[in-house]
Design a protein around this motif. Sequence first.
Motif, PDB file in Angstrom:
ATOM      1  N   GLY A 123     -40.858   0.032  -5.240  1.00 35.36           N
ATOM      2  CA  GLY A 123     -40.398   0.817  -6.374  1.00 35.36           C
ATOM      3  C   GLY A 123     -38.562   0.401  -5.481  1.00 35.36           C
ATOM      4  N   HIS A 124     -37.937   0.438  -6.486  1.00 32.64           N
ATOM      5  CA  HIS A 124     -36.674  -0.350  -6.206  1.00 32.64           C
ATOM      6  C   HIS A 124     -35.962   1.185  -7.010  1.00 32.64           C
ATOM      7  CE1 HIS A 124     -34.271   0.097 -10.425  1.00 32.64           C
ATOM      8  NE2 HIS A 124     -35.846  -0.038 -11.379  1.00 32.64           N
ATOM      9  N   PRO A 125     -34.905   1.155  -6.248  1.00 29.37           N
ATOM     10  CA  PRO A 125     -33.914   2.110  -5.939  1.00 29.37           C
ATOM     11  C   PRO A 125     -32.393   2.021  -7.410  1.00 29.37           C
ATOM     12  CG  PRO A 125     -32.835   0.276  -4.329  1.00 29.37           C
ATOM     13  CD  PRO A 125     -34.021  -0.285  -4.717  1.00 29.37           C
ATOM     14  N   THR A 126     -31.553   2.823  -7.144  1.00 26.89           N
ATOM     15  CA  THR A 126     -31.045   2.706  -8.501  1.00 26.89           C
ATOM     16  C   THR A 126     -30.419   1.872  -8.599  1.00 26.89           C
ATOM     17  OG1 THR A 126     -30.513   5.507  -8.024  1.00 26.89           O
ATOM     18  CG2 THR A 126     -29.248   4.149  -9.709  1.00 26.89           C
ATOM     19  N   THR A 127     -30.124   1.163  -9.619  1.00 25.19           N
ATOM     20  CA  THR A 127     -30.310  -0.070  -9.954  1.00 25.19           C
ATOM     21  C   THR A 127     -29.116   0.851 -11.508  1.00 25.19           C
ATOM     22  OG1 THR A 127     -31.324  -1.061 -11.581  1.00 25.19           O
ATOM     23  CG2 THR A 127     -31.401  -1.714  -9.561  1.00 25.19           C
ATOM     24  N   GLY A 128     -29.571   1.781 -11.913  1.00 24.47           N
ATOM     25  CA  GLY A 128     -28.677   1.563 -13.618  1.00 24.47           C
ATOM     26  C   GLY A 128     -29.805   2.493 -14.265  1.00 24.47           C
ATOM     27  N   SER A 129     -29.712   2.508 -15.866  1.00 28.25           N
ATOM     28  CA  SER A 129     -30.581   3.469 -16.569  1.00 28.25           C
ATOM     29  C   SER A 129     -30.480   3.006 -17.975  1.00 28.25           C
ATOM     30  CB  SER A 129     -31.079   5.261 -16.678  1.00 28.25           C
ATOM     31  OG  SER A 129     -29.110   5.217 -17.426  1.00 28.25           O
ATOM     32  N   ALA A 130     -29.394   1.653 -17.690  1.00 31.85           N
ATOM     33  CA  ALA A 130     -29.511   1.319 -19.440  1.00 31.85           C
ATOM     34  C   ALA A 130     -30.543  -0.387 -18.986  1.00 31.85           C
ATOM     35  CB  ALA A 130     -28.254   0.137 -19.119  1.00 31.85           C
ATOM     36  N   ALA A 139     -29.999 -12.157 -12.059  1.00 30.88           N
ATOM     37  CA  ALA A 139     -29.891 -13.606 -12.171  1.00 30.88           C
ATOM     38  C   ALA A 139     -30.801 -14.461 -11.388  1.00 30.88           C
ATOM     39  CB  ALA A 139     -28.275 -14.587 -11.193  1.00 30.88           C
ATOM     40  N   ASP A 140     -31.669 -13.488  -9.966  1.00 34.54           N
ATOM     41  CA  ASP A 140     -32.992 -13.733  -8.989  1.00 34.54           C
ATOM     42  C   ASP A 140     -33.692 -12.269  -9.367  1.00 34.54           C
ATOM     43  OD1 ASP A 140     -34.014 -14.133  -7.291  1.00 34.54           O
ATOM     44  OD2 ASP A 140     -32.872 -15.607  -5.839  1.00 34.54           O
ATOM     45  N   PRO A 141     -34.323 -12.765 -10.396  1.00 34.61           N
ATOM     46  CA  PRO A 141     -35.527 -11.043 -10.280  1.00 34.61           C
ATOM     47  C   PRO A 141     -36.029 -10.621  -9.269  1.00 34.61           C
ATOM     48  CG  PRO A 141     -35.840 -12.889 -12.110  1.00 34.61           C
ATOM     49  CD  PRO A 141     -35.058 -13.415 -11.053  1.00 34.61           C
ATOM     50  N   SER A 142     -36.595 -11.985  -7.838  1.00 34.00           N
ATOM     51  CA  SER A 142     -37.521 -11.081  -7.248  1.00 34.00           C
ATOM     52  C   SER A 142     -36.082 -11.143  -5.513  1.00 34.00           C
ATOM     53  CB  SER A 142     -37.838 -12.164  -6.113  1.00 34.00           C
ATOM     54  OG  SER A 142     -37.252 -13.285  -6.852  1.00 34.00           O
ATOM     55  N   LEU A 143     -34.716 -11.094  -5.902  1.00 34.49           N
ATOM     56  CA  LEU A 143     -33.557 -11.017  -4.619  1.00 34.49           C
ATOM     57  C   LEU A 143     -34.156  -9.434  -4.212  1.00 34.49           C
ATOM     58  CD1 LEU A 143     -32.056 -12.442  -3.228  1.00 34.49           C
ATOM     59  CD2 LEU A 143     -30.077 -11.665  -4.935  1.00 34.49           C
ATOM     60  N   GLY A 144     -33.903  -8.466  -5.319  1.00 35.67           N
ATOM     61  CA  GLY A 144     -33.878  -6.688  -5.141  1.00 35.67           C
ATOM     62  C   GLY A 144     -35.010  -6.356  -4.459  1.00 35.67           C
ATOM     63  N   ILE A 145     -35.768  -7.561  -3.991  1.00 31.57           N
ATOM     64  CA  ILE A 145     -37.206  -6.552  -3.321  1.00 31.57           C
ATOM     65  C   ILE A 145     -37.061  -6.959  -2.125  1.00 31.57           C
ATOM     66  CG2 ILE A 145     -39.140  -6.851  -3.434  1.00 31.57           C
ATOM     67  CD1 ILE A 145     -39.446  -8.436  -6.057  1.00 31.57           C
ATOM     68  N   GLU A 146     -36.857  -5.533  -1.727  1.00 25.60           N
ATOM     69  CA  GLU A 146     -36.057  -5.412   0.347  1.00 25.60           C
ATOM     70  C   GLU A 146     -37.620  -5.490   0.593  1.00 25.60           C
ATOM     71  OE1 GLU A 146     -32.707  -2.816  -0.100  1.00 25.60           O
ATOM     72  OE2 GLU A 146     -34.213  -1.824  -1.012  1.00 25.60           O
ATOM     73  N   GLY A 207     -41.680   1.649  -1.207  1.00 23.96           N
ATOM     74  CA  GLY A 207     -39.915   1.996  -2.033  1.00 23.96           C
ATOM     75  C   GLY A 207     -38.918   2.441  -1.517  1.00 23.96           C
ATOM     76  N   HIS A 208     -37.664   2.353  -2.371  1.00 26.72           N
ATOM     77  CA  HIS A 208     -36.317   2.903  -1.332  1.00 26.72           C
ATOM     78  C   HIS A 208     -35.665   3.913  -2.086  1.00 26.72           C
ATOM     79  CE1 HIS A 208     -32.883   1.788   0.042  1.00 26.72           C
ATOM     80  NE2 HIS A 208     -32.507   2.688  -0.023  1.00 26.72           N
ATOM     81  N   SER A 209     -35.230   4.742  -2.113  1.00 22.35           N
ATOM     82  CA  SER A 209     -34.514   6.154  -2.892  1.00 22.35           C
ATOM     83  C   SER A 209     -34.767   6.068  -3.777  1.00 22.35           C
ATOM     84  CB  SER A 209     -32.935   4.973  -2.657  1.00 22.35           C
ATOM     85  OG  SER A 209     -32.167   6.044  -3.520  1.00 22.35           O
ATOM     86  N   GLN A 210     -34.366   6.019  -5.316  1.00 26.33           N
ATOM     87  CA  GLN A 210     -35.020   6.043  -6.267  1.00 26.33           C
ATOM     88  C   GLN A 210     -36.904   5.865  -6.473  1.00 26.33           C
ATOM     89  OE1 GLN A 210     -33.592   4.228  -9.840  1.00 26.33           O
ATOM     90  NE2 GLN A 210     -35.320   5.415 -11.126  1.00 26.33           N
ATOM     91  N   GLY A 211     -36.661   4.721  -5.740  1.00 27.59           N
ATOM     92  CA  GLY A 211     -38.084   4.033  -5.606  1.00 27.59           C
ATOM     93  C   GLY A 211     -39.190   5.029  -4.373  1.00 27.59           C
ATOM     94  N   VAL A 234     -48.724   3.718   2.319  1.00 29.88           N
ATOM     95  CA  VAL A 234     -47.295   4.348   1.832  1.00 29.88           C
ATOM     96  C   VAL A 234     -45.706   4.647   2.523  1.00 29.88           C
ATOM     97  CG1 VAL A 234     -46.521   6.004  -0.066  1.00 29.88           C
ATOM     98  CG2 VAL A 234     -48.507   6.156  -0.024  1.00 29.88           C
ATOM     99  N   ALA A 235     -44.842   4.193   1.962  1.00 29.73           N
ATOM    100  CA  ALA A 235     -43.644   3.809   3.061  1.00 29.73           C
ATOM    101  C   ALA A 235     -42.645   3.456   2.340  1.00 29.73           C
ATOM    102  CB  ALA A 235     -43.310   2.520   3.798  1.00 29.73           C
ATOM    103  N   ALA A 236     -41.558   4.976   1.934  1.00 26.64           N
ATOM    104  CA  ALA A 236     -40.630   5.096   1.793  1.00 26.64           C
ATOM    105  C   ALA A 236     -39.192   5.038   2.998  1.00 26.64           C
ATOM    106  CB  ALA A 236     -41.024   6.579   1.328  1.00 26.64           C
ATOM    107  N   ALA A 237     -37.996   4.629   1.961  1.00 23.76           N
ATOM    108  CA  ALA A 237     -37.464   4.252   3.071  1.00 23.76           C
ATOM    109  C   ALA A 237     -36.105   4.977   2.356  1.00 23.76           C
ATOM    110  CB  ALA A 237     -36.938   3.277   2.736  1.00 23.76           C
ATOM    111  N   ALA A 238     -35.575   6.538   3.554  1.00 26.01           N
ATOM    112  CA  ALA A 238     -34.513   7.333   2.243  1.00 26.01           C
ATOM    113  C   ALA A 238     -35.130   7.860   0.879  1.00 26.01           C
ATOM    114  CB  ALA A 238     -33.125   6.783   2.231  1.00 26.01           C
ATOM    115  N   PRO A 239     -36.112   8.513   0.584  1.00 29.48           N
ATOM    116  CA  PRO A 239     -36.168   8.688  -0.497  1.00 29.48           C
ATOM    117  C   PRO A 239     -35.867   9.771  -1.073  1.00 29.48           C
ATOM    118  CG  PRO A 239     -37.688   9.636   0.452  1.00 29.48           C
ATOM    119  CD  PRO A 239     -36.978   8.844   1.865  1.00 29.48           C
TER     120      PRO A 239
END
Length: 405
Positions: A123-130, A139-146, A207-211, A234-239
Amino acid sequence: MQTPAPVRHPKFVRAYRRALSAGVVVVALLGGVLALNAGRIVGDLDERSGIAAFYDIPADAPAGPPGSIVKSEPLLGVPLDTRAWRVMYRSTDLNGAPVIATGVVVTPRGSGPSGGRTVASWGHPTTGSAAACAPSLGADPSLGIEGMRVLLDRGYTVVATDYTGMGAAGPDSYLIGATEGHNVLDAVRAARAIPEAEAGTDVVLWGHSQGGQAVLFAAELAATYAPELTVKAVAAAAPAADLSALMKTHLDDISGVTIGSYAFSAFSEIYADRGADISSILTPAAVAIQPQMNELCLLTHIDQLHAIAQPVVGSFVSADPTTTEPWATLLTENSAGGASFTAPLLVVQGLKDELVRPADTEGYVALVQSQGMDVTYRIVAAATHGTIAYLGLGDLVAFLDRVGA
């Protein structure tokens, strides 16, 4: 011109040789990294051509069970020794209505175990809502998967949803816990629908934050929504677990205006039938900036977002949403902890986090501990909100090892 004699001072020579050796090593390492990632970079660039067409939803797309695939395509730029796909799949919203979601699936090369690979649903953190803020559109779809490399090295298949309304058109899902939770679980089903992903029924939610909020809701809903899946951990970073506490903390700062713009717009759309009129909680000046704020993505437009938001800091809300209905009830409904789950839970929190404050996370941990859940809480003293998911990876690995996931 006479060539200067070489310098022969022993200390200088030793230092020079050490520096030269270090330079050679750095160049070699950089060269190796570039060589290993050259195919990924070229693939990422090649995929940009015509990428928008993938996110066009076919007319008959909603017909089909949650988690079934509408369409998929192999990714060309992939992490080392993996295969990956961009997927469009079916899911449901908080009311059970059909929606479409997109995301990516990444799996190690080589044969998986006989029962299939454990699936890590991110579950990804906030990137926006649009729609344009979808991670799979990056540009790299897997780059943000922490932590993706850690998960792949454990032999997991990794799947990452964009959430409904991002990537493909659909209703807003920002901080709408049940919709996000469905998206996270249906992403696992989508991964299982790709034979080459070798995805089994064992699941790890991370997941992280929103995720973090998204995977906590997924865990709460899994037994009834996706009973064929076994959530092992289940693991959550700063949920973003307690939305009332989060909102209360940031009512009068720039984060509150930025994140609040995404959240109040989403809630006013999804809960319009329950009286969630945005003009009833935001000041006229705050209402006026909503269209601009919600078109911009957090990671790529943060300066623009803050420039637009700054004039209404301190005059964003017209009343306290944590005590004003229907907002107070909606914030509570979309806060995690409304139901317990049996899977072991890890929560990691940075002490330098200025968005999701340690006290708020501790409140959530105390709540689920009071419900009798198996909770491991780890603090990373040096971690900020932006770094906690990476600096907490050691705790994640230790946790997964301990619970046998």
